[in-house]
Each structure stands twice: as C-alpha cells, then as structure tokens.
Scaffold this motif. Structure first.
Motif, PDB file in Angstrom:
ATOM      1  N   UNK A 180       0.886  -1.188   0.047  1.00 33.78           N
ATOM      2  CA  UNK A 180       0.219   0.144   0.123  1.00 33.78           C
ATOM      3  C   UNK A 180       0.767   1.424  -0.016  1.00 33.78           C
ATOM      4  N   UNK A 181       2.219   1.210   0.153  1.00 34.11           N
ATOM      5  CA  UNK A 181       2.961   2.210   0.338  1.00 34.11           C
ATOM      6  C   UNK A 181       3.220   2.851  -0.907  1.00 34.11           C
ATOM      7  N   UNK A 182       3.011   2.088  -2.117  1.00 33.46           N
ATOM      8  CA  UNK A 182       3.079   2.583  -3.281  1.00 33.46           C
ATOM      9  C   UNK A 182       2.148   3.530  -3.707  1.00 33.46           C
ATOM     10  N   UNK A 183       1.002   3.646  -3.214  1.00 30.18           N
ATOM     11  CA  UNK A 183      -0.040   4.596  -3.516  1.00 30.18           C
ATOM     12  C   UNK A 183       0.498   5.921  -3.328  1.00 30.18           C
ATOM     13  N   UNK A 184       1.174   6.294  -2.127  1.00 28.63           N
ATOM     14  CA  UNK A 184       1.543   7.617  -1.775  1.00 28.63           C
ATOM     15  C   UNK A 184       2.742   7.874  -2.668  1.00 28.63           C
ATOM     16  N   UNK A 185       3.630   7.112  -3.251  1.00 29.38           N
ATOM     17  CA  UNK A 185       4.589   7.291  -4.080  1.00 29.38           C
ATOM     18  C   UNK A 185       4.290   7.615  -5.388  1.00 29.38           C
ATOM     19  N   UNK A 186       3.569   6.609  -5.954  1.00 31.38           N
ATOM     20  CA  UNK A 186       2.983   6.666  -7.359  1.00 31.38           C
ATOM     21  C   UNK A 186       2.909   7.958  -8.300  1.00 31.38           C
ATOM     22  N   UNK A 187       2.442   8.993  -7.406  1.00 34.47           N
ATOM     23  CA  UNK A 187       2.114  10.329  -8.056  1.00 34.47           C
ATOM     24  C   UNK A 187       3.065  10.975  -8.178  1.00 34.47           C
ATOM     25  N   UNK A 188       4.263  10.936  -7.434  1.00 32.66           N
ATOM     26  CA  UNK A 188       5.485  11.689  -7.873  1.00 32.66           C
ATOM     27  C   UNK A 188       6.636  10.789  -8.682  1.00 32.66           C
ATOM     28  N   UNK A 189       6.331   9.772  -9.052  1.00 30.85           N
ATOM     29  CA  UNK A 189       7.026   8.806  -9.680  1.00 30.85           C
ATOM     30  C   UNK A 189       7.081   9.162 -11.288  1.00 30.85           C
ATOM     31  N   UNK A 190       7.878   9.784 -11.731  1.00 31.66           N
ATOM     32  CA  UNK A 190       7.591  10.176 -13.142  1.00 31.66           C
ATOM     33  C   UNK A 190       7.733   9.127 -14.328  1.00 31.66           C
ATOM     34  N   UNK A 191       8.240   7.916 -13.882  1.00 31.44           N
ATOM     35  CA  UNK A 191       8.674   6.753 -14.828  1.00 31.44           C
ATOM     36  C   UNK A 191       7.750   5.663 -14.654  1.00 31.44           C
TER      37      UNK A 191
END
Length: 292
Positions: A180-191
């Motif tokens: 679930x930690x991916x949810x918080x990071x994905x909007x800021x990952x440009x790739x």
C-alpha cells in the motif's frame, strides 16, 4: 553541473515523462516491442578485454580490466522490467565498476518476456554464478530494477558460499506490487506506475503466483544473505518494497541502505546530479567486500 550533463538531464526527463508504464495498454506495447541488440558498445573494446560465451544457453559477456583474470568477479544483471534489453547506460555503469574495482564483470543476457519467463532466467543466472564459484572465483552480485530483483533471487538460490556481496539499485522485489505504500509514491514517480507493469509481471511469472518467492524475492529466505547494499530514490515506487525488505532483514544482516531524496528510478545509471555519489557508493561497497 556541466552543460552536457544539463542536456542529459533535460533529455532524460522528456523520456521519463512519456510514462511508458502509465496504462496496461502501454505495458502491453512495451512487452511486445521488438528487442534490440545486447552487445557491448564498440568503444569498450579499446578499454577492456571483451569476450562472450554461451555455455549456459544465453550470451554471457565479460569485461576484463586487468592483465589477468581477477579472483573476485562482479556479475551484473541489467534492468528493463524483464522485457527491455540492456542499454548504453547499463554498459556505462558496468565499465565504471570494472575500471574502478579492477574486477572482471560478467554480464549474463537473460531471456526477456514475453518469450521467456522468470524461472528460466533464475536457472540461467544461477548456473553462471555456480560455475564461477566452482572454478574458485568469488562473485559479487549487482543489478538494477528487474535485474536487482534477479540478483537477490540468485543470492537466495545459491546461498552465501562464494558470494562476496550484493548491490541492488531500486530492485523489483514483488511482482504483485501489493504494498500500500506504493499509493503515496506513485503520483511523484515520473517513470513507473502499477498499471503498465502488471501485464509484464504476469508474463514474467509464467503461470506462477506473483508472490512466488522464485520470482518475487521479498517473499523468499532473507537469512544468510551476503553483505547487502540497497540504493533507491524517494520518487521511485520501488521505495515501498525496499523499505519493507530493509525492515524484514534479520538484525544481524550486514546491510547498507540509502534513500536518495528526490531521486528517480535507478538514479546511479542516469545523467542526473545524484548519479556520481551513487556510483561512488557502489564501488566503495564492492571494494569493502573484496579482498585485495
């Protein structure tokens, strides 16, 4: 920062923001894209003794920096979401490792999805490492992204005997990407994003459950690993599982863990300001694990 590096950053940013993994459709296009060549750039022949063999069914390239073979070798596994071929950025890092450590670097070119799957790659790379250690040479394993996951799987499959150490750069640790930690990071990952990676993960699993420890090392045995180095940026969805891996490792593990603030996926390979420090850290860790 030098002007050439600024141009490199700008060019890479444009490439990254194409978001090849934004949708499942985009992921399918990447999965079925024609594969390119895997041979080293011709300029490396001026700097190293190059050789290649197919003793285990796929090409294994070797870069030898010294006058004679080194006692400890680095086995480097390239990233590319298990479906894209090795690229010049990988060869640049590989050449840097060979030059600055004096170690021969072996580069197994494992088969890619959709024509090949994870168990085939693990069998192949394990055979390469087992053959090297059986000949009396110690192996240091390294890899980025998908290759980082495969490097950890190889260490788990072969055990610590003959393995000097392990470096993983933003490794793909869990094909299910369920953290679930991916949810918080994905909007800021440009790739990277989950939707485009899902069809690739399914193809690579080859019918196995995505959480099978033979394709997702986060669920495998984390005891008795060699000295482990993890490098990851904070704008990278692999960060969530890197933190989970860090927290699951036994307290007795020899772990060097670094999160680079603001950095994107596999930053030591890229023309970005953080790259040099990342490469320095990789070389330092290899040297610390190798007996000169």
């Amino acid at each position: 920062m030098a002007s050439w590096q600024m141009r490199g950053v700008a060019a890479f940013t444009r490439l990254a923001y194409r978001r090849r993994f934004l949708s499942e459709e985009a992921g399918h296009r990447t999965l079925h894209r024609a594969k390119g060549p895997s041979t080293p750039p011709s300029g490396l022949a001026k700097r190293f003794r190059l050789s290649v063999d197919r003793a285990h069914g796929f090409d294994v390239h070797r870069l030898q920096a010294g006058a004679k073979p080194s006692e400890t070798v680095v086995v480097y596994l390239h990233g590319g979401a298990y479906t894209s071929e090795i690229v010049p950025q990988h060869w640049s890092l590989i050449a840097d490792i060979a030059t600055r450590t004096g170690c021969d670097v072996y580069v197994p070119i494992y088969g890619l999805a959709p024509a090949h799957h994870g168990l085939q790659a693990l069998e192949f790379v394990t055979a390469v490492v087992t053959s090297l250690t059986a000949s009396g040479r110690r192996c240091y394993l390294a890899g980025d992204s998908a290759g980082g996951g495969l490097a950890l799987l190889t260490a788990q499959a072969t055990g610590p005997t003959g393995i000097a150490g392990l470096t993983v750069l933003a490794p793909w640790l869990d094909l299910s990407m369920a953290n679930p930690g991916v949810d918080a990071i994905q909007p800021f990952d440009p790739w990277l994003s989950r939707p485009g990676l899902r069809p690739i993960a399914a193809a690579w699993a080859g019918g196995l459950e995505l959480t099978d420890p033979r394709v997702s090392p986060l669920y495998g045995d984390l005891t008795d690993l060699p000295p482990l180095q993890i490098l990851v940026g904070t704008r990278d969805i692999t960060l969530a599982d890197c933190r989970t891996l860090r927290d699951r490792l036994p307290l007795t593990s020899a772990l060097t863990y670094h999160e680079e603030p603001g950095a994107i996926h596999v930053y030591p390979l890229l023309p970005v300001p953080e790259s040099r420090a990342g490469r320095d850290a990789i070389v330092s860790h290899i040297r610390s694990c190798v007996d000169y």
